[in-house]
Design a protein around this motif. Structure first.
Motif, short mmCIF file in Angstrom:
data_model
loop_
_atom_site.label_atom_id
_atom_site.label_comp_id
_atom_site.label_asym_id
_atom_site.label_seq_id
_atom_site.Cartn_x
_atom_site.Cartn_y
_atom_site.Cartn_z
N PRO A 88 0.81 -1.23 0.00
CA PRO A 88 0.00 0.00 0.00
C PRO A 88 0.84 1.27 0.00
N ALA A 89 1.90 1.32 0.80
CA ALA A 89 2.74 2.52 0.84
C ALA A 89 3.45 2.73 -0.49
N ARG B 229 0.92 3.99 -3.10
CA ARG B 229 0.57 5.42 -2.96
C ARG B 229 1.69 6.31 -3.50
N MET B 230 2.93 5.96 -3.19
CA MET B 230 4.04 6.78 -3.69
C MET B 230 4.18 6.67 -5.20
N ALA C 290 1.69 6.13 -7.25
CA ALA C 290 0.55 6.83 -7.84
C ALA C 290 0.81 8.34 -7.94
N ARG C 291 1.70 8.86 -7.11
CA ARG C 291 2.02 10.28 -7.15
C ARG C 291 3.15 10.61 -8.12
N ASP D 169 -4.62 -5.87 1.13
CA ASP D 169 -5.39 -5.06 2.09
C ASP D 169 -5.28 -5.61 3.50
#
Length: 425
Positions: free
Chosen positions: A48-49, A52-53, A55-56, A198
């Motif tokens: 997950p981390a 997210r990184m 995706a940016r 998840d």
């Protein structure tokens, strides 16, 4: 002899040889397979981390590297704090050992009326055979300890590399896996992968948050009591109590109790009471709210999964048992059809009172049925037929005669006016 028998015997021998070869290879590679399994769960935890990184706009490899650097710095910091605390405590114990020994000898002399001295006790200890054997065994075991340390570092490096590749090349790994499956199976595999990410990530982050809260609460207590090395002890309690299943709470509370006892025996009782009270608060208030959407499994199921994981893979199985069971439970919950629970009182824990109400309902139904049978007697049926005939012959134009019982003798409020007559309202 049948012609197929030699061929069948050769096939059986070949299958047995393949089984033996596979069993030997599995036992030889069990260490590598366990490391790969740990690496896979670590990759799922950091997914997950990293996602997210990425995706940016950050490259996935760089994001994975930064996440692992953060984890490595945290682990090294914890080991350094704990090592400094233990080293300081060992130095203090060595320095205070003569005073402790004098106090113990004085107590023994006073209680048992002996005349021991510290010099005699030290000489007897230094000249004892068990101390000489202990020193020899320790000297010969230095190489074994060094080999174990090097083996542990190699395992950590292996796990780090595999987990880095799994996390950095996660999309490519999923594409390679789905390329050998039909489209329907690809959807199921991707769904299972998403559930595993998840649940594993949620387990790690919820445990990390509870470790932070636990460490902060115990740090306040240690500072209030004046227990030495309060930051390191708080970090120890937070991490050990959350990431070591079942017995982590007891291991986490033992070390601060020991250090607090060295300061003041009453401090150890305060620490014990606080650990017990905080554990109840965590189990019944904090943990249900933090894990309701991540790893919401029953405590009995969690305990059984830890026991099973320990039996299968040892300490590694105990660590990955809870996220694995949470993933399996979520995956099965997505496909197992559920129904509404019946309103039977026995389902809701009111068996005794529910049974009384059920008996009362059955009794009332029997009484109503018996009263209905008495009301529909033959005399009433004949009178109903007569009333129905009167309604047929002399009724009004709208057929509103007294519609008692119909031709079948059944009583009703609105009966038919008789055979062939219009229906009475």
């Amino acid at each position: 002899m049948p012609r197929w028998l030699p061929r069948a015997m050769l096939l059986a021998l070949a299958l047995y040889a393949c089984f033996q070869l596979g069993s030997w290879a599995f036992h030889q590679l069990i260490g590598l397979l366990v490391n790969v399994l740990i690496a896979f769960f670590v990759a799922l935890a950091v997914e997950p981390a990293v996602g997210r990184m990425a995706a940016r706009g950050m490259r996935r490899g760089l994001a994975t590297f930064l996440v692992f650097i953060a984890v490595l710095v945290t682990g090294v910091g914890f080991v350094v704090l704990l090592g400094s605390m233990l080293a300081g405590q060992i130095i203090d114990i060595v320095e205070d050992l003569p005073d402790y020994l004098d106090s113990v000898i004085s107590w023994v002399n006073t209680t048992f009326h002996t005349e021991l001295s510290r010099v005699e006790v030290q000489d007897s200890l230094l000249r004892s055979d068990w101390l000489r054997r202990y020193v020899q065994n320790s000297a010969s075991g230095v190489l074994d300890v060094s080999a174990q340390v090097l083996g542990g570092l190699f395992k950590l490096l292996t796990i780090f590399l595999f987990s880095f590749y799994f996390a950095a090349d996660g999309p490519r790994l999923r594409r390679a896996l789905c390329s050998v499956l039909p489209p329907a199976k690809q959807t199921e595999v991707l769904r299972a992968w998403e559930i595993a990410v998840d649940k594993t990530g949620g387990y790690l982050y919820s445990r990390g948050l509870m470790a932070l809260i636990s460490g902060g609460a115990h740090f306040v207590l240690f500072e209030f009591l004046g227990v030495p090395y309060a930051p390191a002890l708080a970090v120890w309690v937070g991490l050990v109590s959350q990431f070591i299943p079942t017995i982590g709470t007891y291991l986490a509370g033992a070390l601060p109790m020991l250090i607090a006892f060295a300061e003041n025996p009453w401090y150890a009782l305060w620490v014990l009471g606080f650990v017990v009270v905080y554990q109840q608060f965590e189990n019944y208030v904090l943990q249900p709210k933090l894990t309701a959407k991540t790893v919401d499994i029953h405590p009995a199921v969690a305990f059984g999964s830890v026991v099973a994981g320990t039996a299968l893979l040892g300490a590694v199985g105990a660590l990955i048992a809870i996220p694995a069971v949470a993933t399996l439970q979520a995956f099965l919950g997505a496909y197992v059809k559920r129904y509404d629970v019946t309103d039977d009182p026995r389902v809701h824990g009111h068996r005794r009172h529910g049974g009384r109400r059920a008996v009362a309902r059955v009794r009332r139904a029997l009484e109503a049925r018996r009263d209905g049978a008495h009301a529909a007697s033959p005399a009433d049926a004949d009178r109903g037929r007569g009333d129905g005939a009167a309604g047929t012959d002399g009724g009004a134009a709208d057929g509103s005669g007294a519609g008692g019982a119909g031709t079948d003798g059944s009583s009703a409020a609105d009966g038919d006016g008789g055979a062939g007559g219009p229906r009475g309202d």
